[in-house]
Write a protein that holds these residues in place. Structure first.
Motif, PDB file in Angstrom:
ATOM      1  N   TRP A 185       0.827  -1.170  -0.019  1.00 55.28           N
ATOM      2  CA  TRP A 185       0.080  -0.033  -0.120  1.00 55.28           C
ATOM      3  C   TRP A 185       0.886   1.243  -0.064  1.00 55.28           C
ATOM      4  N   MET A 186       1.943   1.339   0.911  1.00 53.08           N
ATOM      5  CA  MET A 186       2.816   2.492   0.850  1.00 53.08           C
ATOM      6  C   MET A 186       3.646   2.527  -0.470  1.00 53.08           C
ATOM      7  N   ASP A 187       4.019   1.588  -0.994  1.00 54.57           N
ATOM      8  CA  ASP A 187       4.888   1.628  -2.216  1.00 54.57           C
ATOM      9  C   ASP A 187       4.063   2.175  -3.297  1.00 54.57           C
ATOM     10  N   THR A 188       2.656   1.547  -3.468  1.00 53.83           N
ATOM     11  CA  THR A 188       1.877   2.065  -4.510  1.00 53.83           C
ATOM     12  C   THR A 188       1.156   3.394  -4.118  1.00 53.83           C
ATOM     13  N   SER A 189       1.220   3.862  -3.126  1.00 54.22           N
ATOM     14  CA  SER A 189       0.642   5.420  -2.772  1.00 54.22           C
ATOM     15  C   SER A 189       1.891   6.136  -3.229  1.00 54.22           C
ATOM     16  N   ASP A 190       3.090   5.984  -2.787  1.00 50.83           N
ATOM     17  CA  ASP A 190       4.304   6.670  -3.346  1.00 50.83           C
ATOM     18  C   ASP A 190       4.396   6.820  -4.700  1.00 50.83           C
ATOM     19  N   ALA A 191       4.096   5.573  -5.539  1.00 54.07           N
ATOM     20  CA  ALA A 191       4.285   5.878  -6.901  1.00 54.07           C
ATOM     21  C   ALA A 191       3.060   6.398  -7.511  1.00 54.07           C
ATOM     22  N   TYR A 192       1.737   6.309  -7.327  1.00 50.94           N
ATOM     23  CA  TYR A 192       0.584   6.789  -7.512  1.00 50.94           C
ATOM     24  C   TYR A 192       0.404   8.292  -7.580  1.00 50.94           C
ATOM     25  N   PHE A 193       0.996   8.848  -6.191  1.00 47.17           N
ATOM     26  CA  PHE A 193       0.907  10.333  -6.113  1.00 47.17           C
ATOM     27  C   PHE A 193       2.078  10.848  -6.678  1.00 47.17           C
ATOM     28  N   SER A 194       2.974  10.536  -7.247  1.00 44.92           N
ATOM     29  CA  SER A 194       4.106  10.973  -7.854  1.00 44.92           C
ATOM     30  C   SER A 194       3.769  11.741  -9.132  1.00 44.92           C
ATOM     31  N   TYR A 195       2.543  11.253  -9.665  1.00 47.49           N
ATOM     32  CA  TYR A 195       2.122  11.834 -11.090  1.00 47.49           C
ATOM     33  C   TYR A 195       3.237  11.845 -11.941  1.00 47.49           C
ATOM     34  N   GLN A 196       3.925  10.611 -12.235  1.00 46.75           N
ATOM     35  CA  GLN A 196       4.976  10.268 -12.982  1.00 46.75           C
ATOM     36  C   GLN A 196       4.473   9.339 -14.188  1.00 46.75           C
ATOM     37  N   PRO A 197       4.944   9.163 -15.337  1.00 43.29           N
ATOM     38  CA  PRO A 197       4.704   8.289 -16.385  1.00 43.29           C
ATOM     39  C   PRO A 197       4.819   6.925 -15.705  1.00 43.29           C
ATOM     40  N   LYS A 198       4.424   5.991 -16.413  1.00 43.02           N
ATOM     41  CA  LYS A 198       3.842   4.569 -15.979  1.00 43.02           C
ATOM     42  C   LYS A 198       5.390   3.889 -15.542  1.00 43.02           C
ATOM     43  N   ILE A 218       9.756   3.861  -8.987  1.00 41.65           N
ATOM     44  CA  ILE A 218       9.407   4.210  -7.649  1.00 41.65           C
ATOM     45  C   ILE A 218       9.025   3.282  -6.608  1.00 41.65           C
ATOM     46  N   MET A 219       8.073   2.078  -7.010  1.00 38.83           N
ATOM     47  CA  MET A 219       7.728   1.164  -6.221  1.00 38.83           C
ATOM     48  C   MET A 219       8.882   0.226  -5.871  1.00 38.83           C
ATOM     49  N   GLU A 220       9.765   0.020  -6.694  1.00 39.24           N
ATOM     50  CA  GLU A 220      10.794  -0.742  -6.551  1.00 39.24           C
ATOM     51  C   GLU A 220      11.848  -0.209  -5.583  1.00 39.24           C
ATOM     52  N   ASP A 221      11.826   1.026  -5.383  1.00 42.03           N
ATOM     53  CA  ASP A 221      12.661   1.852  -4.515  1.00 42.03           C
ATOM     54  C   ASP A 221      12.259   1.344  -3.025  1.00 42.03           C
ATOM     55  N   PRO A 222      13.288   0.804  -2.179  1.00 45.05           N
ATOM     56  CA  PRO A 222      13.082   0.324  -1.145  1.00 45.05           C
ATOM     57  C   PRO A 222      12.639   1.296   0.165  1.00 45.05           C
ATOM     58  N   ARG A 223      13.039   2.668  -0.273  1.00 47.67           N
ATOM     59  CA  ARG A 223      12.735   3.861   0.635  1.00 47.67           C
ATOM     60  C   ARG A 223      11.174   4.418   0.485  1.00 47.67           C
ATOM     61  N   ALA A 273      -5.186   0.331 -11.811  1.00 49.72           N
ATOM     62  CA  ALA A 273      -3.876  -0.179 -12.119  1.00 49.72           C
ATOM     63  C   ALA A 273      -3.491  -0.169 -13.404  1.00 49.72           C
ATOM     64  N   LEU A 274      -4.516  -0.574 -14.322  1.00 50.21           N
ATOM     65  CA  LEU A 274      -4.189  -0.510 -15.795  1.00 50.21           C
ATOM     66  C   LEU A 274      -3.735   1.163 -16.074  1.00 50.21           C
ATOM     67  N   GLN A 275      -4.630   2.100 -15.566  1.00 46.56           N
ATOM     68  CA  GLN A 275      -4.186   3.471 -16.000  1.00 46.56           C
ATOM     69  C   GLN A 275      -2.900   4.146 -15.531  1.00 46.56           C
ATOM     70  N   SER A 276      -2.575   3.764 -14.610  1.00 52.99           N
ATOM     71  CA  SER A 276      -1.403   4.297 -13.554  1.00 52.99           C
ATOM     72  C   SER A 276      -0.314   3.549 -13.641  1.00 52.99           C
ATOM     73  N   PHE A 277      -0.352   2.175 -14.031  1.00 49.46           N
ATOM     74  CA  PHE A 277       0.923   1.186 -13.749  1.00 49.46           C
ATOM     75  C   PHE A 277       1.130   0.295 -14.835  1.00 49.46           C
TER      76      PHE A 277
END
Length: 264
Positions: A87-100, A106-111, A228-232
Motif C-alpha cells: 500500500w505504501m509503495d503504491t501510494s508513493d508511486a501513484y501520487f508521484s504523477y509520473q509516467p507509468k 518508484i515502487m521498486e525503491d525500498p525507501r 492499475a491499468l491506467q496508472s501502472f
C-alpha cells in the motif's frame, strides 16, 4: 490432494506471520493450491484478533475503543505487514504523477516517501474508526466482519490473477499468476459458497451482509483494475497488496453502513 495441501502451507508461509517451517516444492500444482487457499489464510488471520478481542472484552474491563485498536493491530501482525508495505509503495508511486515507467521504478525503491506514510496513516485511521463503530453497534456483526472481510479481501487477489494483466514479467505476482487456471477460479467460488452456507447456518442476516460485501468487493475489483491499468499498466505485487489493504478498509465501511441500515 497432497500438492494442494502443500499449497495451503505455502500460502501461510508467504502471506501470514504464522511460523510454518517446512520446505515446500514451488511447482505449478503447489502454486495453484496456494491461490485457492488465499481466502482461508484470510480467515486464519481474522481468527487471531477475534479470539483475543473476545477474551479481553469478556474477561477484562477493556473498552470497545481498546478492542478496536487491538483488532486492527493483531490483524496487521497476522499478515506480517506484507500488504501494508505494498500500500505504501503504491501510494508513493501513484501520487508521484509520473509516467507509468517511472511509477514502476518508484515502487521498486525500498525507501518510503511522504505520500506512503500519509496514506497508510489515513488508511488505518479510517479502518480503526469503522471497526470501532461496528463493534459499538453489534459484536456479532463485528465478529462476522473480522472473519469475512480478510477472506473477501484476498478473494480480490484471485479476481486480479484471473482478469487483470500484469505490469511486469517478473516478481512474485508474475510467479503466482503463471500458475493460475480456470479451475482455481472455480475452486475459489466454491470457497465463497462454503462461507455463505456457514453464514446462513449461523444467522440468515449474515448471509445478506456477506452478499452485500461480495458485491462491494466486485465493485472495488473493477475500480482497482481500472486504476492499475491506467496508472501502472497492470498489476504488480505492490498493487496487489494495496488492493488487499484498501479492500479491507473499504469493506469495513460497507459493513458498518449495512449495520446502520439493518438497525434502522
Amino acid at each position: 490432494m497432497k500438492p494442494y495441501i502443500q499449497g495451503f502451507v505455502l500460502a501461510i508461509q508467504f502471506f501470514s506471520v504464522f511460523p510454518v517451517k517446512r520446505e515446500i516444492p514451488m511447482e505449478q500444482k503447489q502454486l495453484r493450491g496456494a491461490i485457492i487457499s488465499l481466502p482461508w489464510v484470510g480467515i486464519m488471520i481474522g481468527l487471531f484478533p477475534f479470539m483475543f478481542t473476545w477474551f479481553f472484552l469478556e474477561y477484562t474491563e477493556m473498552s470497545t475503543f481498546g478492542a478496536a485498536g487491538l483488532t486492527m493491530a493483531l490483524s496487521i501482525i497476522g499478515s506480517g505487514g506484507i500488504h501494508l508495505d505494498g500500500w505504501m509503495d503504491t501510494s508513493d508511486a501513484y501520487f508521484s504523477y509520473q509516467p507509468k515507467e517511472k511509477r514502476l521504478a518508484i515502487m521498486e525503491d525500498p525507501r518510503t516517501g511522504a505520500f506512503g506514510v500519509l496514506s497508510v496513516i489515513g488508511l488505518l485511521f479510517l479502518r480503526f474508526i469503522f471497526i470501532y463503530e461496528t463493534l459499538n453497534v453489534s459484536f456479532s456483526t463485528f465478529a462476522f466482519g473480522v472473519l469475512a472481510i480478510p477472506f473477501l479481501a484476498r478473494l480480490l487477489l484471485v479476481f486480479h490473477f484471473s482478469w487483470t494483466p500484469l505490469a511486469k514479467e517478473n516478481g512474485l505476482s508474475h510467479w503466482f499468476a503463471s500458475a493460475f487456471s480456470k479451475g482455481v477460479l472455480w475452486a475459489n467460488l466454491v470457497n465463497f459458497v462454503v462461507l455463505g452456507a456457514a453464514a446462513a447456518l449461523i444467522d440468515l442476516d449474515l448471509l445478506y451482509k456477506l452478499a452485500l460485501l461480495f458485491l462491494a468487493a466486485g465493485g472495488l475489483y473493477t475500480t482497482s483494475r481500472s486504476i492499475a491499468l491506467q496508472s501502472f499498466g497492470g498489476m504488480t505485487g505492490d498493487v496487489l497488496g494495496a488492493s488487499v489493504e484498501g479492500g479491507e478498509t473499504f469493506l469495513w465501511i460497507v459493513l458498518w453502513m449495512s449495520t446502520l441500515f439493518v438497525m434502522g
